[in-house]
Design an enzyme around this catalytic site. Structure first.
Site, PDB file in Angstrom:
ATOM      1  N   ASP A   1      18.763 118.131  51.066  1.00 10.41           N
ATOM      2  CA  ASP A   1      19.440 117.172  51.886  1.00 10.41           C
ATOM      3  C   ASP A   1      18.753 116.955  52.905  1.00 10.41           C
ATOM      4  OD1 ASP A   1      21.039 114.818  50.194  1.00 10.41           O
ATOM      5  OD2 ASP A   1      22.321 115.120  51.803  1.00 10.41           O
TER       6      ASP A   1
ATOM      7  N   GLU B   1       9.831 136.195  52.488  1.00  9.60           N
ATOM      8  CA  GLU B   1      10.431 136.910  52.107  1.00  9.60           C
ATOM      9  C   GLU B   1      10.902 137.545  51.122  1.00  9.60           C
ATOM     10  OE1 GLU B   1      13.905 138.323  54.953  1.00  9.60           O
ATOM     11  OE2 GLU B   1      12.749 137.336  57.021  1.00  9.60           O
TER      12      GLU B   1
HETATM   13  C1  GLC Z   1      21.221 112.461  50.077  1.00  8.91           C
HETATM   14  C2  GLC Z   1      22.115 112.710  48.819  1.00  8.91           C
HETATM   15  C3  GLC Z   1      22.643 111.350  48.837  1.00  8.91           C
HETATM   16  C4  GLC Z   1      23.920 111.413  49.811  1.00  8.91           C
HETATM   17  C5  GLC Z   1      23.257 111.181  51.079  1.00  8.91           C
HETATM   18  C6  GLC Z   1      23.833 112.327  52.562  1.00  8.91           C
HETATM   19  O1  GLC Z   1      20.426 111.555  49.820  1.00  8.91           O
HETATM   20  O2  GLC Z   1      20.873 112.605  47.831  1.00  8.91           O
HETATM   21  O3  GLC Z   1      23.526 111.244  47.333  1.00  8.91           O
HETATM   22  O4  GLC Z   1      24.674 110.530  49.820  1.00  8.91           O
HETATM   23  O5  GLC Z   1      22.327 112.293  51.208  1.00  8.91           O
HETATM   24  O6  GLC Z   1      24.458 113.749  52.095  1.00  8.91           O
END
Ligand code: GLC
Length: 531
Positions: free
Chosen positions: A209, A259
């Protein structure tokens, strides 16, 4: 599996957004046992892997992207035992499992952030996050001009232990999502340990993310005027996105992934506007893939799509990574709505499935679901909606629970008939159960196309394509051996010369008098040529 034996180079991934996929316990929110029950749907669809959005313990300020304990499962979604069962079941069905990891920030309820609030300025506990003194005489102004992705300033001021107004902490998203300090070595080693925790439980990889956000420019300088829009930012560098040092983090992650046996992978969610900058994340010693958002943002325009495809293939091949293609996820309006019709979305699907590399699908696109644009304000939960005072509609419209069958009030989503967001009545005609029996349905098209993609020797792989001459507003390319994709992105039908045998099309194709064919507007067709 492509010729190199690396499963991920041309894999089709399916994003499961757990709260909206399938509910097993009747609380109206989807959960991991619900996913397990519906795994046969994914096997029959013909995807290679699923990517699970966050299921970790969370106060749910951002639907779980605010993680309070990155090693657990929120009771809303089940237990660690349910997770293990999901991985086992998926593997038994031939599906790999990739999970979301959220390293840019934690929840404000994470033990580290609580400890930071309870500790004084300058403490080790605070240095895991980005606490700074404010500007102005009394420190009453935020430390810099950065704004949150969800609206408002990216800084929140805390009260110190004695009750006085104190330091500010950075949150590029909601205030409940404090950003971690990736210049702190403890943060780095903690995430390596989290990776190992899930790799040891058998996951096949991670979707990272906000992968482009971990490092912030030294000194946290003002951002100044931020260019509007995606293209405006093409050549602009912001001090909080895509900093060069972020790549060191992923080199370390890659060593851990390597790993482990069994080809464990990582894919970056990196919102960078140019394919070259995206490709930097997939250099041989970094991540395996990065989502191709320039492609998602290209719209339904032949010239722009061709330019993005060329730039993406070039950039990916230069670093030896497979390109990826994505049209939908839980953050953007569903493709039929965004592109201007289901016909366009299905044409876009056949186009992307014919491209070299890997594809990411989002749950519900195989049912042809549209964005739900008329959700009542009082059911909306996205912080984008809540924090903008409703001026931005937010992302709930692409997160409405799936319609599975004619059963009950929530169309088979939940045994008690409740769904955390209301489903449109029109979805009764679009349930998976109804579509599976109809060869003309969107679901049947997805299944056939995915099967062909697996079976046809020219499809799959992450190699090259050759563009063919074709009329304005259309795209045609060949892949060896013996495959042509012809897409009409205009409103009007086009007559195509005799190409070969029709393999599949996103809408019915008629024969033309001269042996050619008439391709309706907004249609993609696949052909077998030669031999
Ligand atoms: C990413 C996720 C989104 C979230 C953001 C903050 O873009 O896909 O849904 O709100 O990160 O974590």
């Amino acid at each position: 599996m492509d010729a190199t034996g690396q499963w991920w180079r041309d894999a089709v991934f399916y994003q499961v957004y757990p709260r909206s996929f399938a509910d097993s316990d009747g609380d109206g929110v989807g959960d991991l046992p619900g996913v397990v029950e519906r795994l046969p749907h994914l096997r029959d669809l013909g995807v290679d892997a699923l990517w699970l959005s966050p299921f970790y313990p969370s106060p749910m300020a951002d639907a779980g992207y605010d993680v309070a304990d990155p090693r657990g499962v929120d009771p809303l979604f089940g237990t660690l035992a349910d997770f293990d069962r999901l991985v086992d079941r998926a593997h038994a069905l031939g599906l790999r499992v990739v999970i979301d990891i959220v390293p840019n920030h934690t929840s404000h309820e994470h033990a580290w952030f609580r400890a930071a609030l309870a500790s004084p300025p300058g403490s080790c506990e605070r240095s895991r996050y980005l606490f700074r003194d404010g500007r102005g005489a009394d420190g009453g102004e935020p430390p810099n001009d950065w704004t949150s992705q969800f609206g408002g300033p990216a800084w929140t001021r805390v009260r110190e232990a004695d009750g006085s107004p104190g330091q500010w902490y950075l949150h590029l998203y909601a205030p409940e999502q404090p950003d971690l300090n990736w210049r702190n070595l403890e943060v780095r080693s903690e995430y390596l340990s989290i990776l190992r925790h899930w790799l040891d439980r058998g996951v096949d990889g991670f979707r990272i993310d906000v992968a482009h956000g971990l490092l912030k420019a030294v000194g946290l300088p003002d951002a100044g005027t931020v260019p509007q829009g995606w293209e405006g930012r093409m050549h602009h560098r912001l001090p909080y996105w895509d900093q060069p040092e972020v790549h060191d983090v992923y080199r370390g992650w890659r060593r851990v992934l390597d790993e482990y046996g069994g080809q464990r992978i990582a894919v970056a969610e990196a919102w960078v506007p140019h394919p070259d900058r995206l490709a930097a994340y997939t250099r041989p010693d970094e991540l395996h893939q990065a989502f191709n958002f320039p492609y998602l943002m290209a719209g339904w325009d032949a010239g722009r799509i061709r330019a993005v495809v060329d730039a993406s293939l070039d950039a990916a091949h230069r670093v030896g990574a497979p390109p990826t293609w994505v049209l939908a996820n839980h953050d953007v309006p569903r493709a039929p709505t965004r592109l201007g019709g289901l016909d366009r979305a299905l044409a876009a699907l056949l186009l992307e499935l014919a491209l070299p590399g890997s594809v990411y699908l989002y749950q519900g696109e195989e049912l042809g679901l549209e964005e739900v644009v008329d959700l009542p304000d009082d059911v909306r939960q996205d912080p984008v909606f809540l924090r903008s005072g409703g001026t931005l509609r937010g992302r709930d419209g692409c997160r409405v629970p799936l319609p599975w069958s004619a059963d009950g009030a929530s169309m088979g989503f939940s045994p008690n008939g409740r769904a955390w967001l209301p489903q449109p009545a029109g979805w009764r005609a679009l349930t998976a159960e109804a579509q599976v029996r109809d060869p003309a349905s969107t679901l049947s098209l997805y299944r056939r196309a995915l099967r062909l993609r697996r079976e046809h020797p020219a499809l799959g792989g992450d190699g090259v394509l050759t563009w063919l001459q074709s009329p304005e507003g259309t795209l045609a390319f060949e892949r060896a051996p013996g495959f042509v994709c012809f897409a009409n992105l205009t409103d009007a039908p086009v007559t195509v010369p005799p190409i070969g045998a029709l393999l599949e099309a996103s809408a019915p194709v008629d024969a033309a008098p001269d042996g050619g064919h008439v391709l309706p507007g907004h249609t993609t067709s696949w052909w077998s040529v030669g031999g």
